[in-house]
Design an enzyme around this catalytic site. Structure first.
Site, PDB file in Angstrom:
ATOM      1  N   THR A  46       0.823  -1.208   0.000  1.00 47.64           N
ATOM      2  CA  THR A  46       0.000   0.000   0.000  1.00 47.64           C
ATOM      3  C   THR A  46       0.856   1.256   0.000  1.00 47.64           C
ATOM      4  OG1 THR A  46      -1.618  -1.276   1.278  1.00 47.64           O
ATOM      5  CG2 THR A  46      -1.988   1.089   1.121  1.00 47.64           C
ATOM      6  N   TYR A 134       4.349 -12.941   5.027  1.00 45.69           N
ATOM      7  CA  TYR A 134       3.275 -12.275   4.284  1.00 45.69           C
ATOM      8  C   TYR A 134       2.925 -13.134   3.081  1.00 45.69           C
ATOM      9  CZ  TYR A 134       0.980  -8.443   1.640  1.00 45.69           C
ATOM     10  OH  TYR A 134       0.103  -7.658   0.921  1.00 45.69           O
ATOM     11  N   LYS A 162       0.848 -12.480   7.933  1.00 40.93           N
ATOM     12  CA  LYS A 162      -0.248 -11.733   7.308  1.00 40.93           C
ATOM     13  C   LYS A 162      -0.787 -12.640   6.214  1.00 40.93           C
ATOM     14  CE  LYS A 162      -1.431  -7.661   4.554  1.00 40.93           C
ATOM     15  NZ  LYS A 162      -0.936  -6.443   3.856  1.00 40.93           N
ATOM     16  N   ILE A 204      -3.832  -6.340   9.060  1.00 38.89           N
ATOM     17  CA  ILE A 204      -3.030  -5.300   8.415  1.00 38.89           C
ATOM     18  C   ILE A 204      -3.900  -4.810   7.276  1.00 38.89           C
ATOM     19  CG2 ILE A 204      -0.937  -4.783   7.108  1.00 38.89           C
ATOM     20  CD1 ILE A 204       0.512  -6.881   8.796  1.00 38.89           C
TER      21      ILE A 204
END
EC number: 4.3.3.7
Length: 293
Positions: A46, A134, A162, A204
């Site tokens: 992001t 992740y 995540k 997240i």
């Protein structure tokens, strides 16, 4: 060790005329702290990490730490598809004072599960701060399998994951395989409440840029046993959450933050471009409908 069971915003990197817009960033941080989030991921997807220079990443992190102090947890994204580079960036994150590193599955190379295990083991072993895995196969193609995650959970320094597939059955499977101490963070806003319902520990999030207090509240309700209450509330925001991903993240959320007056510009760096006019109109209408505009 800091507590990684909570609500973390995967921060955008505001730009203005090609440079990081620190004034807009400060407004965003103020809004986020007021919303009660537990911390931030800096230099993640992001945050447009692929288009930031090394010096910009360091400047960004140091600025956020100076503004927030120790009030929040700061997780630094350091992953790449080059193990040596990931180790170098992870050590830099540790030196800067990151509370943990977030390391994405290597993309493009398509490593086998053995390679993924050795990659994450090497990275986690290179630093003293915690490592969060992740898994986001929608971007990386390659996905961490449950058995590999279970094995990595036994590696010193690997504290959680995540999990961004949005597959609740998979999340439940990982929780059973790794135990309740292994931190499970959702990377899919739309399924977040259901993720909490099967034992997830937090998120997240992208949507927390726009609805931080609501994201925090959903976790609180689920922890108090009010899962149905959280389900009913998130349903009000489903269309908004979907529109925040109508084009590649972070294109829509930057436009949303500009519409809210938090970012001066919705500028991105190429190859990403601003949200199209038709989708902007849809996003703005939904934001007004749910009361964030």
């Amino acid at each position: 060790m800091k507590n990684f069971k909570g609500t973390f915003t995967a921060l955008v990197t505001p730009f203005k005329n090609g440079k990081i817009d620190f004034a807009s960033l400060d407004k965003l941080l103020k809004q986020q702290l007021a919303g009660g989030v537990d911390g931030f991921v800096v230099n993640g997807t992001t945050g447009e990490s692929p288009v930031l220079t090394s010096s910009e990443k360091a400047e960004l992190f140091k600025h956020i730490r100076n503004v927030c102090g120790d009030k929040v947890v700061l997780i630094m994204g350091t992953g790449s598809n080059n193990t040596a580079q990931t180790i170098e960036d992870s050590r830099k994150a540790e030196e800067m004072g990151a509370d943990a590193i977030l390391v994405v599955v290597p993309y493009y190379n398509k490593p086998p599960q053995r390679g993924l295990y050795e990659h994450f083991k090497a990275v986690a072993s290179s630093v003293k701060i915690p490592t969060i895995l992740y898994n986001v196969p929608g971007r990386t193609i390659t996905s961490l399998e449950t058995g590999t995650i279970r094995d990595l959970a036994k590696v010193k320094g690997v504290v959680g994951i995540k999990e961004a597939t949005g597959k609740i059955d998979l999340a439940s499977e990982i929780i059973k395989a790794c135990g309740s101490e292994f931190v499970m963070l959702s990377g899919d806003d739309g399924t977040y409440v259901e993720f909490l319902g099967v034992g997830g520990h937090g998120v997240i999030s992208v949507a927390s840029h726009v609805i931080p207090a609501q994201m925090v509240q959903w976790k609180k309700w689920v922890s108090e046993g009010a899962l149905d209450k959280a389900r009913a509330d998130i349903a009000k925001y489903n269309d908004l959450i979907n529109l925040l991903f109508v084009e590649a993240n972070p294109i829509p959320v930057k436009k949303a933050l500009q519409l809210m007056g938090i970012l001066e510009s919705a500028e991105l760096r190429l190859p990403l471009v601003e949200l199209g006019a038709e989708n902007t109109a849809k996003l703005q209408a939904e934001m007004k409908k749910v009361g964030v505009l």
